[in-house]
Write a protein that holds these residues in place. Structure first.
Motif, short mmCIF file in Angstrom:
data_model
loop_
_atom_site.label_atom_id
_atom_site.label_comp_id
_atom_site.label_asym_id
_atom_site.label_seq_id
_atom_site.Cartn_x
_atom_site.Cartn_y
_atom_site.Cartn_z
N HIS A 60 87.23 -18.26 12.15
CA HIS A 60 87.69 -18.00 13.52
C HIS A 60 88.76 -19.03 13.93
O HIS A 60 89.78 -18.67 14.52
CB HIS A 60 86.51 -18.06 14.50
CG HIS A 60 85.52 -16.96 14.32
ND1 HIS A 60 85.86 -15.62 14.36
CD2 HIS A 60 84.18 -17.00 14.09
CE1 HIS A 60 84.78 -14.87 14.18
NE2 HIS A 60 83.75 -15.69 14.01
N ILE A 61 88.50 -20.28 13.61
CA ILE A 61 89.46 -21.34 13.93
C ILE A 61 90.74 -21.13 13.13
O ILE A 61 91.86 -21.28 13.64
CB ILE A 61 88.86 -22.73 13.63
CG1 ILE A 61 87.63 -22.99 14.52
CG2 ILE A 61 89.91 -23.82 13.83
CD1 ILE A 61 87.91 -22.99 16.00
N GLY A 62 90.60 -20.78 11.85
CA GLY A 62 91.76 -20.56 11.00
C GLY A 62 92.66 -19.45 11.51
O GLY A 62 93.89 -19.55 11.44
N ARG A 63 92.06 -18.40 12.05
CA ARG A 63 92.86 -17.29 12.58
C ARG A 63 93.75 -17.78 13.73
O ARG A 63 94.91 -17.40 13.85
CB ARG A 63 91.93 -16.17 13.06
CG ARG A 63 92.65 -14.86 13.37
CD ARG A 63 91.66 -13.80 13.82
NE ARG A 63 90.70 -13.47 12.78
CZ ARG A 63 90.92 -12.59 11.80
NH1 ARG A 63 92.10 -11.99 11.72
NH2 ARG A 63 89.99 -12.33 10.91
N ALA A 66 96.63 -19.97 12.30
CA ALA A 66 97.69 -19.13 11.74
C ALA A 66 98.55 -18.52 12.84
O ALA A 66 99.78 -18.47 12.73
CB ALA A 66 97.07 -18.03 10.87
N ALA A 67 97.91 -18.08 13.93
CA ALA A 67 98.65 -17.50 15.04
C ALA A 67 99.55 -18.54 15.71
O ALA A 67 100.68 -18.23 16.12
CB ALA A 67 97.68 -16.92 16.06
N THR A 72 105.31 -20.34 16.51
CA THR A 72 106.16 -21.52 16.70
C THR A 72 107.14 -21.71 15.54
O THR A 72 107.54 -22.84 15.23
CB THR A 72 105.31 -22.79 16.89
OG1 THR A 72 104.39 -22.93 15.80
CG2 THR A 72 104.53 -22.73 18.19
N GLY A 73 107.48 -20.61 14.88
CA GLY A 73 108.56 -20.65 13.92
C GLY A 73 108.19 -20.83 12.47
O GLY A 73 109.07 -21.00 11.62
N THR A 74 106.90 -20.78 12.13
CA THR A 74 106.47 -20.90 10.74
C THR A 74 105.72 -19.63 10.36
O THR A 74 104.66 -19.34 10.93
CB THR A 74 105.55 -22.12 10.54
OG1 THR A 74 106.27 -23.32 10.85
CG2 THR A 74 105.05 -22.20 9.11
N THR A 75 106.26 -18.87 9.42
CA THR A 75 105.61 -17.64 9.01
C THR A 75 104.23 -17.95 8.44
O THR A 75 104.11 -18.76 7.51
CB THR A 75 106.46 -16.91 7.95
OG1 THR A 75 107.76 -16.68 8.48
CG2 THR A 75 105.83 -15.58 7.57
N PHE A 78 96.61 -15.08 8.27
CA PHE A 78 95.23 -15.46 8.03
C PHE A 78 94.60 -14.51 7.03
O PHE A 78 94.77 -13.29 7.12
CB PHE A 78 94.42 -15.43 9.33
CG PHE A 78 92.94 -15.68 9.11
CD1 PHE A 78 92.48 -16.96 8.88
CD2 PHE A 78 92.04 -14.63 9.08
CE1 PHE A 78 91.13 -17.20 8.65
CE2 PHE A 78 90.69 -14.86 8.86
CZ PHE A 78 90.23 -16.14 8.64
N VAL A 79 93.90 -15.07 6.04
CA VAL A 79 93.15 -14.29 5.07
C VAL A 79 91.71 -14.76 5.09
O VAL A 79 91.44 -15.95 4.83
CB VAL A 79 93.74 -14.43 3.65
CG1 VAL A 79 92.88 -13.66 2.64
CG2 VAL A 79 95.17 -13.94 3.59
#
Length: 210
Positions: A60-63, A66-67, A72-75, A78-79
Motif C-alpha cells: 500500500h505504501i509502495g503504491r 510510485a504515484a 513529480t517527473g520520474t516515470t 507499482f508492481v
C-alpha cells in the motif's frame, strides 16, 4: 466507550501515537547516510522507469510512493510483489531501477523477484527494517529503517514502520524532483484536474480576447 478506563484518555493516547511516530521520523532523518545519496543517483541515472514493489502494508505504501514519483517527473509504476511472481515481472526491462519494500527483508516472494532483477541487470534500492537481510544484501542502495517499536496496543500493527517508509519515499521523490529541476509548470501539466489543476493553470488558458 470501553476498556482502558485506568489508562490515558482517548485524546492523550492519540497524542502519544502521533508523537511517537514523529520521534521515529526524527530517528530516520538522523540515520540518513550515503546509501540515500546512492539511491537518489540510481534514480537520476535511470534510463527506464522506477519499479516499486511490496507486499501487504508495504505494498500500500509502495503504491503511493510510485504515484508520487510519477507525479513529480520520474516515470514509475507499482508492481505488487505477489503478482510479480505470476507474470507481472514482464514489465521490468534493462535500464529500469527497482525500489523493493519489505520490513523483514526476507519475504518468500522477494527471492525470485531479486533473482530476476539481477539477471536482467536492474539495480535494486531496498527499504527494510532488517540489516543483513536478503533484501539488504541484494540492494545496491539498502535503506535501513531504524529499530523502532510499532506504536499502538500490543505493538502488532504496522504503524511506525509504515510511516517511516512513506516519509522515506517522499524524501527520495522530493530530492530527485529537486535535482532534476522539475518545475512548477511541469508539475501543473501533470495535474490538470481538480482545484490543484486550476491553481496551476497557465494564465494563457484563462485569458480571453475581445
Amino acid at each position: 466507550m470501553n476498556k482502558a478506563a485506568d489508562g490515558p484518555s482517548i485524546i492523550d493516547f492519540g497524542k502519544h501515537v502521533l508523537r511517537d511516530e514523529a520521534r521515529a521520523l526524527d530517528a530516520l532523518a538522523d540515520g540518513l547516510g550515503d546509501d540515500f545519496e546512492k539511491a537518489v543517483d540510481l534514480i537520476l541515472q535511470c534510463q527506464g522507469k522506477v519499479i516499486v514493489s511490496g507486499l501487504g502494508k508495504s505494498g500500500h505504501i509502495g503504491r503511493k510512493i510510485a504515484a508520487t514519483f510519477a507525479s513529480t517527473g520520474t516515470t514509475a509504476t507499482f508492481v505488487h510483489l505477489a503478482e510479480a511472481i505470476h507474470g507481472d515481472l514482464g514489465v521490468a526491462a534493462k535500464g529500469d531501477v527497482a525500489l523493493l519494500i519489505s520490513q523483514s527483508g526476507v519475504t518468500a516472494e522477494l527471492e525470485p523477484v531479486i533473482d530476476h532483477f539481477e539477471a536482467v541487470g536492474i539495480a535494486i534500492i531496498g527499504i527494510t527494517g532488517t540489516s543483513g537481510s536478503m533484501l539488504a544484501e541484494a540492494a545496491a542502495a539498502p535503506l535501513i529503517l531504524p529499530h523502532w517499536q510499532e506504536v499502538g496496543p500490543e505493538a502488532v500493527a504496522p504503524t511506525s514502520s509504515t510511516t517511516m517508509t512513506l516519509a522515506l519515499g517522499d524524501a527520495l521523490a522530493m530530492t530527485v524532483m529537486r535535482q532534476k529541476g522539475f518545475s512548477r509548470a511541469a508539475f501543473g501539466r501533470l495535474h490538470p484536474g481538480g482545484r490543484l489543476g486550476a491553481r496551476l493553470k497557465p494564465v494563457r488558458r484563462l485569458m480571453h480576447s475581445g
